[in-house]
Design an enzyme around this catalytic site. Sequence first.
Site, PDB file in Angstrom:
ATOM      1  CB  THR A 159       8.990 -15.032 -41.927  1.00  0.00           C
ATOM      2  OG1 THR A 159       8.652 -14.228 -43.043  1.00  0.00           O
ATOM      3  CG2 THR A 159       8.238 -16.345 -41.982  1.00  0.00           C
ATOM      4  NE  ARG A 187       7.287 -13.535 -52.718  1.00  0.00           N
ATOM      5  CZ  ARG A 187       7.650 -14.020 -51.545  1.00  0.00           C
ATOM      6  NH1 ARG A 187       6.856 -13.900 -50.507  1.00  0.00           N
ATOM      7  NH2 ARG A 187       8.809 -14.610 -51.388  1.00  0.00           N
ATOM      8  CB  VAL A 188       2.208 -17.087 -53.161  1.00  0.00           C
ATOM      9  CG1 VAL A 188       2.131 -18.120 -52.046  1.00  0.00           C
ATOM     10  CG2 VAL A 188       0.833 -16.490 -53.433  1.00  0.00           C
ATOM     11  N   GLY A 189       5.027 -16.680 -51.339  1.00  0.00           N
ATOM     12  CA  GLY A 189       6.324 -17.298 -51.038  1.00  0.00           C
ATOM     13  C   GLY A 189       6.162 -18.756 -50.635  1.00  0.00           C
ATOM     14  CG  ASP A 190       9.083 -20.231 -47.975  1.00  0.00           C
ATOM     15  OD1 ASP A 190       9.148 -18.994 -48.130  1.00  0.00           O
ATOM     16  OD2 ASP A 190       9.373 -20.791 -46.894  1.00  0.00           O
ATOM     17  CB  THR A 210      12.388 -18.165 -42.169  1.00  0.00           C
ATOM     18  OG1 THR A 210      12.217 -16.779 -42.463  1.00  0.00           O
ATOM     19  CG2 THR A 210      13.699 -18.355 -41.425  1.00  0.00           C
ATOM     20  N   GLY A 211      13.296 -17.389 -45.041  1.00  0.00           N
ATOM     21  CA  GLY A 211      14.300 -16.952 -46.004  1.00  0.00           C
ATOM     22  C   GLY A 211      13.643 -16.563 -47.308  1.00  0.00           C
ATOM     23  N   GLY A 213      11.694 -16.931 -50.146  1.00  0.00           N
ATOM     24  CA  GLY A 213      10.720 -17.959 -50.510  1.00  0.00           C
ATOM     25  C   GLY A 213      10.917 -18.523 -51.898  1.00  0.00           C
TER      26      GLY A 213
HETATM   27  N1  ASP Z   1       9.891 -17.074 -46.647  1.00  0.00           N
HETATM   28  C1  ASP Z   1       9.103 -15.864 -46.595  1.00  0.00           C
HETATM   29  C2  ASP Z   1       8.594 -15.553 -47.967  1.00  0.00           C
HETATM   30  O1  ASP Z   1       9.321 -15.713 -48.917  1.00  0.00           O
HETATM   31  C3  ASP Z   1       9.854 -14.695 -46.073  1.00  0.00           C
HETATM   32  C4  ASP Z   1      10.711 -14.947 -44.882  1.00  0.00           C
HETATM   33  O2  ASP Z   1      10.840 -16.069 -44.434  1.00  0.00           O
HETATM   34  O3  ASP Z   1      11.281 -13.981 -44.344  1.00  0.00           O
HETATM   35  O4  ASP Z   1       7.489 -15.084 -48.075  1.00  0.00           O
END
Ligand code: ASP
Length: 293
Positions: A159, A187-190, A210-211, A213
Site C-alpha cells: 500500500t 471489504r474496506v480497510g483503514d 499501513t498494515g 486495516g
Molecule cells: N491498510 C491496508 C488495508 O487494510 C493494507 C495495507 O496497508 O497494506 O486495506
Amino acid sequence: MIIVAHGGAGWGKPRKKLLKTLERSLRAGYAILENGGSAIDAVMETIAIMEDSGQFNAGAGGNLQLDGVRRLDAALMDGRTLNCGSVIGLEGIRNPIKTARAVMKLPHKILTNIGAKRLAEAAELEPLAKPDEKALKRLEKFKKKGVDLTKFYEDYFSTVGAVALDRSGCVAAGSSTGGVALMLPGRVGDTPLIGSGIYAENSSGAVSCTGRGEDIIRMALAKEICMRMQDNSPEKAAKDSFKNLFKIEGQAGIISVNPKGKIAIIHTTGFMASGFADRKGVIVKDGFKRFAK
Ligand code: ASP
C-alpha cells in the site's frame, strides 16, 4: 519542508525496483514543495506516481478482491483546514488519489463506488484497464496458498502513503491501496477512513498508516497518533500507540511529520519500504525503525 512516503509494510522484503520508484516519487513530491507548492499537492503527486507505476498495491497495481475485481481506496487530508476527501471501492480509474482530491472540492467528504467513478470521469481522470493475466494469476496463487490475516500480516502488500510539511507550515496526509489479499468483495480497510488510515492537523502534524486495516480501524490509529503528537515527539507518539495496537495483536507501519518538521517512520513488521526527502536529499530504505512487542 519535508516529505515522507512509504510503499507498504510486511514481512517480505520489498524489491529494489520498487524502492527506486519510491525514491522517484519522493523527488517529485519534494520538487513541488521546493517550488512553493502545498503539502497536499506534494502528497498527491508522490502517491499518484506510485499508483501509476503498477509496482505497488495501489492504482494500476492494486490487489484484486476475491471475485477478481480491483476496487481501490484512497484518501487525502489537509492539516490547515481539516478538509479531506476519500474514495472507497473505486473501479476502473487509474488514480484514486486524484479522485480523492476531486472529492475535496465537493461538499461531501467520502464517495463510494459508482459515485466516485462518475466524479473521476467528470474530472477526466485516466481510466484503468481490467486486471491482466498476471494479476489474475496472483489472485489464484493467493487462493491456493491461503493468507491468514487474523494471525499476522504475513505478506508484503505495498500500500502507499505520504505525509508532508510545506513552506507555509501546513501539513497533509494521503494514502492509496488495493486492500489486503483474499478480501471479500466490498471489504474496506483503514486507508480511506479519515482518522484511521490518515489524519492531518496543523497544530499536531500528519500521519499515514499501513498494515492490517482491520486493526488500524479498531484503534482509529492515525488520529490517535496525531493527538499524541501535540505533546510528544512523532516517534514517542507512534510507539505509545503501537503499545495499544499490540494489545489487539495488531500489525502496522506509520509515517508522520510534526509542524517542526520532525518525522517518524516506524513499523511493527520486519520491513516497510519508506523514505523521506528534504533539502539534504532523499533517503529510501526497505525499513527504518522496527518497534516490536
Ligand atoms: N491498510 C491496508 C488495508 O487494510 C493494507 C495495507 O496497508 O497494506 O486495506
